[in-house]
Each structure stands twice: as C-alpha cells, then as structure tokens.
Motif scaffolding. Structure first.
Motif, PDB file in Angstrom:
ATOM      1  N   CYS A  65       0.791  -1.227   0.000  1.00 57.90           N
ATOM      2  CA  CYS A  65       0.000   0.000   0.000  1.00 57.90           C
ATOM      3  C   CYS A  65       0.833   1.293   0.000  1.00 57.90           C
ATOM      4  O   CYS A  65       0.442   2.272  -0.657  1.00 57.90           O
ATOM      5  CB  CYS A  65      -0.961   0.001   1.181  1.00 57.90           C
ATOM      6  N   PRO A  66       1.965   1.365   0.712  1.00 59.21           N
ATOM      7  CA  PRO A  66       2.715   2.626   0.702  1.00 59.21           C
ATOM      8  C   PRO A  66       3.224   3.023  -0.677  1.00 59.21           C
ATOM      9  O   PRO A  66       3.591   4.190  -0.878  1.00 59.21           O
ATOM     10  CB  PRO A  66       3.889   2.332   1.653  1.00 59.21           C
ATOM     11  N   TYR A  67       3.262   2.089  -1.612  1.00 63.56           N
ATOM     12  CA  TYR A  67       3.835   2.367  -2.933  1.00 63.56           C
ATOM     13  C   TYR A  67       2.780   2.493  -4.023  1.00 63.56           C
ATOM     14  O   TYR A  67       3.105   2.675  -5.189  1.00 63.56           O
ATOM     15  CB  TYR A  67       4.821   1.260  -3.303  1.00 63.56           C
ATOM     16  N   ARG A  68       1.519   2.422  -3.650  1.00 66.49           N
ATOM     17  CA  ARG A  68       0.460   2.500  -4.648  1.00 66.49           C
ATOM     18  C   ARG A  68       0.348   3.922  -5.182  1.00 66.49           C
ATOM     19  O   ARG A  68       0.232   4.875  -4.422  1.00 66.49           O
ATOM     20  CB  ARG A  68      -0.865   2.055  -4.039  1.00 66.49           C
ATOM     21  N   ALA A  69       0.373   4.042  -6.499  1.00 66.60           N
ATOM     22  CA  ALA A  69       0.276   5.341  -7.157  1.00 66.60           C
ATOM     23  C   ALA A  69      -0.514   5.173  -8.441  1.00 66.60           C
ATOM     24  O   ALA A  69      -0.486   4.113  -9.068  1.00 66.60           O
ATOM     25  CB  ALA A  69       1.667   5.900  -7.460  1.00 66.60           C
ATOM     26  N   ASP A 232       7.331   0.027 -12.257  1.00 67.51           N
ATOM     27  CA  ASP A 232       7.875   0.159 -10.904  1.00 67.51           C
ATOM     28  C   ASP A 232       6.960  -0.494  -9.873  1.00 67.51           C
ATOM     29  O   ASP A 232       7.431  -1.145  -8.934  1.00 67.51           O
ATOM     30  CB  ASP A 232       8.083   1.633 -10.553  1.00 67.51           C
ATOM     31  N   TYR A 233       5.666  -0.326 -10.051  1.00 65.12           N
ATOM     32  CA  TYR A 233       4.703  -0.927  -9.115  1.00 65.12           C
ATOM     33  C   TYR A 233       4.767  -2.449  -9.197  1.00 65.12           C
ATOM     34  O   TYR A 233       4.703  -3.142  -8.172  1.00 65.12           O
ATOM     35  CB  TYR A 233       3.305  -0.411  -9.440  1.00 65.12           C
ATOM     36  N   PHE A 237       5.803  -5.013  -6.189  1.00 64.43           N
ATOM     37  CA  PHE A 237       4.983  -6.186  -5.881  1.00 64.43           C
ATOM     38  C   PHE A 237       5.812  -7.459  -5.933  1.00 64.43           C
ATOM     39  O   PHE A 237       5.752  -8.304  -5.031  1.00 64.43           O
ATOM     40  CB  PHE A 237       3.834  -6.241  -6.896  1.00 64.43           C
ATOM     41  N   ASN A 238       6.585  -7.583  -6.987  1.00 67.39           N
ATOM     42  CA  ASN A 238       7.409  -8.772  -7.196  1.00 67.39           C
ATOM     43  C   ASN A 238       8.372  -8.997  -6.038  1.00 67.39           C
ATOM     44  O   ASN A 238       8.469 -10.098  -5.484  1.00 67.39           O
ATOM     45  CB  ASN A 238       8.194  -8.575  -8.506  1.00 67.39           C
ATOM     46  N   PRO A 255      15.113   0.644  -5.495  1.00 66.71           N
ATOM     47  CA  PRO A 255      15.026   1.835  -6.359  1.00 66.71           C
ATOM     48  C   PRO A 255      13.625   2.072  -6.915  1.00 66.71           C
ATOM     49  O   PRO A 255      13.161   3.221  -6.969  1.00 66.71           O
ATOM     50  CB  PRO A 255      16.036   1.527  -7.462  1.00 66.71           C
ATOM     51  N   ALA A 256      12.937   0.999  -7.332  1.00 69.81           N
ATOM     52  CA  ALA A 256      11.573   1.164  -7.846  1.00 69.81           C
ATOM     53  C   ALA A 256      10.650   1.688  -6.749  1.00 69.81           C
ATOM     54  O   ALA A 256       9.800   2.559  -6.997  1.00 69.81           O
ATOM     55  CB  ALA A 256      11.058  -0.165  -8.386  1.00 69.81           C
TER      56      ALA A 256
END
Length: 266
Positions: A65-69, A232-233, A237-238, A255-256
C-alpha cells in the motif's frame, strides 16, 4: 503474454448430469452405485492462510500500500479474467487497476458473457484490440500492428487493450469460445523483453505476465509515464511478495519503491 500457473482448468466445466441430490445432507449420489459423493472442496490458493493486508492483499509483512500510485493514460486496459485468477494473490492483473483507475475487469464465463462488456464493445467511443499472438492462420485477416492504435487516436477514439487474464490454456479458450471477440482486431505484442516475474514459473522467459504486457503496450503506444509507473509498481509487488515468501522483512526500499514514493510526494 499472460500470467502462468499450473492448476486444473475448472472455469467453464459443465455440471455433472445424472446425479441425484439430497438436500438434507448436501450430498450428491452416484446414479449407478447409489453411493454418496462428498461435496467438492472449496478452492484454496497457495498461501490462503497467510495474514494479508485488506488493501493490497499482500502478506502484511511487506504491504504494498505505501507504494500504490495512479496515473492517467490515453489508452485503456480491459481485463477478461478467468474465474480462478481472482483467487490467486499472485495475479498481476489487479496491479493494472491500481495504477490505472479506469481499468475495467470482467470475469469470463463461457455461457454467460458480461453484459457491461458487451455494451462497452458496442460503444463507438472506444477502439478495442484483443491482445493475442498472431500464430494461427484462421484469424490472420484480423491481425493489426501498433499503427492501428495511432489511427484510432487520430479518429478521436480511445484505444482499448483487451487482455485475456489467465494461463495460456485458459486464454486460448477465452479467445476461441467468446464469439463477441471475433469481430475485433487482434494486436500481438511484439517485444524482446523477458519476464521479470518471480512468483510463478513461466513456460518461457518470453511469456510476460499480465502487468508486464500492459506496461509494454502502454510504452509502445505512447503512454510512457503510465508504463514506467506500472513497471515500478510491478517490481515493488514482485520483490515484496518474494520476500514475504521467505519470511523476510524488506528494511530498505528498492530503487523502484523509492521512485514510487517520490511520485507520491513522500
């Protein structure tokens, strides 16, 4: 092109006929022997007992969730998803909808096509393309290139990439047994990229998962920012899911992940 997995294809199996059913016990009985047959077990995906974040469905150890854009794109993505794919937490089709909020997801049933999908296919505002390999001669007359997407844009239409979300076997069945797709142009994905997907073993490294296919289509059609964000997302996830399988907490963002945080303004 699509998510790879190794499981039985149960999505459009016809109901077994000739079985009697006892409503008191919930059991079916074999018409020949009369012996009761136990009910089928509920499908349980691998890792179904893992504690998961309700927002991203990843193990809470490394929540996504912190990386969802989200991003905007000139093209749209519609997913026709095999029913069993919805049960797989490793499915990457849902990542596309996280990044592109206008993404449509339809569950495929052979004998009951989604009415909303049928209505959208008839909407002249959209120019839909079925993403599928051009490896069979019987639909060669429908195969187009990425230039057809540009033509659609110049005509004032919104190009739509229709992805058949399932295993290769399931995707071919969806393609062959969905008459409403027969009138649509077929756009094969031409790329030399190899898959970076770690969570399922593909039959070939050239078989990209669903999110990778969408990112490459967006890139080739001119939606570069959306493509980079989805890439990046997908990487986040991966990495997050793979680490959770090893019960490892990611202490430093990749980095992503850092690019996604920067995009979110964090």
């Amino acid at each position: 092109m699509l998510d790879e997995t190794y499981r039985a294809d149960l999505g459009d199996r016809e109901p077994v006929t000739g079985l009697s059913h006892d409503p008191a016990t919930g059991l079916s009985h074999d018409p020949v022997t009369g012996h009761p047959r136990p009910p089928r077990r509920e499908f349980k995906a691998r890792g179904s007992f893992t504690e998961r974040c309700p927002g991203c469905n990843l193990p809470v150890l490394n929540c996504l969730c912190p990386y969802r854009a989200s991003a905007e794109s000139k093209a749209r993505v519609w997913l026709i998803t095999h029913p069993l794919e919805h049960l797989k937490p490793t499915n990457t089709g849902r990542l596309i909808r996280d990044v592109l909020p206008d993404t449509e997801v339809f569950t495929w049933y052979r004998t009951a096509p989604d009415e909303r999908l049928l209505a959208l296919l008839d909407d002249p505002h959209f120019a839909p393309f079925v993403i599928f390999p051009d490896d069979q001669p019987d639909y060669a007359d429908r195969v187009v290139g990425m230039d057809a997407v540009e033509v659609a844009k110049h005509q004032g239409k919104v190009p739509v990439f229709i992805l058949l979300d399932g295993t290769w076997r399931q995707a071919r069945r969806i393609f062959r047994k969905s008459p409403y797709l027969d009138r649509l142009p077929v756009l094969p994905l031409a790329t030399t990229r190899l898959t970076r997907y770690r969570l399922r073993k593909p039959a070939s490294q050239s078989h990209l998962c669903t999110a990778e296919v969408a990112a490459e289509l967006l890139r080739q059609s001119g939606d570069g920012e959306a493509a980079h964000l989805l890439d990046d997302y997908f990487d986040a996830f991966n990495v997050s899911y793979a680490a959770s399988r090893r019960y490892e907490k990611i202490e430093q963002p990749t980095p992503a992940m850092r690019r996604l945080l920067a995009y979110r303004g964090e």
